[in-house]
Design an enzyme around this catalytic site. Structure first.
Site, PDB file in Angstrom:
ATOM      1  N   ARG A   1      44.945 -49.288  36.573  1.00 35.85           N
ATOM      2  CA  ARG A   1      43.507 -49.290  36.850  1.00 35.85           C
ATOM      3  C   ARG A   1      42.684 -49.647  35.617  1.00 35.85           C
ATOM      4  NH1 ARG A   1      43.243 -43.799  40.258  1.00 35.85           N
ATOM      5  NH2 ARG A   1      45.110 -43.413  39.027  1.00 35.85           N
ATOM      6  N   GLN A   2      43.275 -49.489  34.435  1.00 34.08           N
ATOM      7  CA  GLN A   2      42.560 -49.916  33.222  1.00 34.08           C
ATOM      8  C   GLN A   2      43.068 -51.317  32.878  1.00 34.08           C
ATOM      9  OE1 GLN A   2      42.347 -46.599  30.195  1.00 34.08           O
ATOM     10  NE2 GLN A   2      43.622 -45.579  31.720  1.00 34.08           N
TER      11      GLN A   2
ATOM     12  N   LYS B   1      31.591 -49.881  46.531  1.00 30.44           N
ATOM     13  CA  LYS B   1      31.771 -48.544  45.923  1.00 30.44           C
ATOM     14  C   LYS B   1      31.394 -48.590  44.453  1.00 30.44           C
ATOM     15  CE  LYS B   1      35.869 -46.842  44.313  1.00 30.44           C
ATOM     16  NZ  LYS B   1      37.256 -46.319  44.322  1.00 30.44           N
TER      17      LYS B   1
ATOM     18  N   ARG C   1      31.698 -46.111  41.114  1.00 32.83           N
ATOM     19  CA  ARG C   1      32.246 -44.832  40.626  1.00 32.83           C
ATOM     20  C   ARG C   1      31.207 -44.168  39.719  1.00 32.83           C
ATOM     21  NH1 ARG C   1      36.469 -41.847  40.850  1.00 32.83           N
ATOM     22  NH2 ARG C   1      37.781 -43.203  42.116  1.00 32.83           N
TER      23      ARG C   1
ATOM     24  N   THR D   1      43.039 -38.691  44.185  1.00 31.32           N
ATOM     25  CA  THR D   1      42.396 -37.442  44.609  1.00 31.32           C
ATOM     26  C   THR D   1      42.047 -37.479  46.093  1.00 31.32           C
ATOM     27  OG1 THR D   1      40.173 -38.278  44.179  1.00 31.32           O
ATOM     28  CG2 THR D   1      41.298 -37.178  42.343  1.00 31.32           C
TER      29      THR D   1
ATOM     30  N   GLY E   1      39.464 -39.013  47.111  1.00 29.43           N
ATOM     31  CA  GLY E   1      38.006 -39.182  47.159  1.00 29.43           C
ATOM     32  C   GLY E   1      37.570 -40.499  47.786  1.00 29.43           C
TER      33      GLY E   1
HETATM   34  C1  R5P Z   1      40.360 -47.853  42.690  1.00 34.16           C
HETATM   35  O1  R5P Z   1      39.966 -48.900  42.209  1.00 34.16           O
HETATM   36  C2  R5P Z   1      41.635 -47.743  43.439  1.00 34.16           C
HETATM   37  O2  R5P Z   1      41.910 -48.909  44.163  1.00 34.16           O
HETATM   38  C3  R5P Z   1      41.616 -46.554  44.382  1.00 34.16           C
HETATM   39  O3  R5P Z   1      40.589 -46.758  45.338  1.00 34.16           O
HETATM   40  C4  R5P Z   1      41.323 -45.264  43.658  1.00 34.16           C
HETATM   41  O4  R5P Z   1      41.989 -45.222  42.430  1.00 34.16           O
HETATM   42  C5  R5P Z   1      41.730 -44.095  44.494  1.00 34.16           C
HETATM   43  O5  R5P Z   1      41.528 -42.915  43.766  1.00 34.16           O
HETATM   44  P1  R5P Z   1      41.019 -41.586  44.464  1.00 34.16           P
HETATM   45  O6  R5P Z   1      41.973 -41.273  45.571  1.00 34.16           O
HETATM   46  O7  R5P Z   1      41.044 -40.563  43.352  1.00 34.16           O
HETATM   47  O8  R5P Z   1      39.637 -41.852  44.940  1.00 34.16           O
END
Ligand code: R5P
Length: 300
Positions: free
Chosen positions: A96-97, A192, A194, A222, A224
């Protein structure tokens, strides 16, 4: 498979064993231990000279530990004169980074690629990288598998032409597009943003009113993102809401939250060892046949 050997790191022995069973081979003997000071010790108890070595290690749950262990196994294989070293990393952590999004930020996906190559990896087999561009961080051959190909048969019984595929963020559009092409359905997007590690703000672009939806993403951590997307779809009049992700990380109380959300079902793969998680909401599809196919093709 006479010139090949399959080894398992300690992150997902169940997957490695299922893969060995599928290929009708025996897993190679590999001992991993911790020294009292926390260092990892590895001993491959097999002859590797001139062999194709495949190592199964998913980088979830304790990513730093499993990454280090994998690099040590690769190093041991290299020093034992293995011909080719393939890391089978169903879930590659730190994806993700993948860009420098602010001053002072690292690009961990690139760092991981450099570390694995420096250790001696010559081929990577991976499932659903966070973005396709991460492939380009590797100078080695990368086999990138996508879960929509793997789960499509499971979905075909559920999905009808009025189903809509939902991408919970702009970054996930490619997954949603591939999914909608495979299943021949429409897709809509969620924008979305964050706000912090736990909170996100979401706006729906498209129409889900009166429709059944499948929210598709690379991973659930998580919960979320999926839950907020499901609640948004419900608010905009969606009927049946299901989710599908490649990697079920399920940190903290993610499963409980998903069970209490509008998500009726969540389809995942076994890219991560989730044997400790059990929920009627989860439906798991195995990646073993797909991994086996790649191994058989690679094993020339
Ligand atoms: C984000 O860019 C990823 O594609 C996922 O949507 C995200 O990492 C999911 O993380 P969480 O379940 O904590 O929201």
């Amino acid at each position: 498979m006479t010139s090949s050997i399959l080894l398992s790191g300690s992150s997902h022995p169940k997957l490695a064993q299922e893969l060995a069973n599928y290929l009708h081979i025996t897993l190679g003997l590999l001992k991993t231990e911790q020294f009292p000071d926390g260092e990892t010790q590895v001993h491959i108890q097999e002859e590797l000279s001139n062999k194709n070595v495949f190592i199964v290690q998913s980088l979830a749950q304790q990513p730093n530990h499993y990454l280090m262990e994998l690099m040590i196994i690769i190093d041991a294989a290299k020093r034992a004169a293995a011909k080719n070293i393939t890391a089978i990393i169903p879930y590659l952590a730190y994806g993700r980074q993948d860009r420098k999004d602010k001053s002072g930020a690292p690009i961990t996906a690139k760092l991981i690629a450099k570390l694995l190559q420096t250790a001696g990896m010559s081929h990577l087999i991976v499932m659903d990288l966070h973005t396709d561009q991460i492939e380009g961080f590797f100078e080695t051959n990368v086999t990138h598998l996508h879960f929509e190909e793997i789960i499509k048969d499971t979905l075909k019984g559920t999905i009808h032409e009025k189903f809509v595929i939902v991408s919970p963020d702009i970054g996930g559009v490619k997954i949603a597009r591939r999914m909608s092409q495979i299943l021949n359905t429409e897709m809509v997007l969620i924008n979305k943003e964050r706000l912090n590690s736990f909170d996100v703000s979401m706006k729906l672009i498209g129409d889900v009113k009166g429709k059944d939806v499948l929210i598709a993403d690379d991973l659930c951590s998580t919960g979320g993102t999926l839950i907020a997307a499901a609640e948004l779809c419900q608010k905009h009049g969606a009927k049946r809401i299901i989710g599908a992700v490649s990697h079920g990380l399920f940190v903290q109380d993610a499963i409980k939250k998903i069970e209490n959300s509008p998500l009726e079902q969540l389809i995942i793969t076994n890219s991560i060892d989730n044997s400790f998680v059990s929920s009627p909401v989860l439906k798991q599809v195995s990646i073993v046949p797909s991994l086996a196919q790649v191994i058989l093709k690679t094993d020339l």
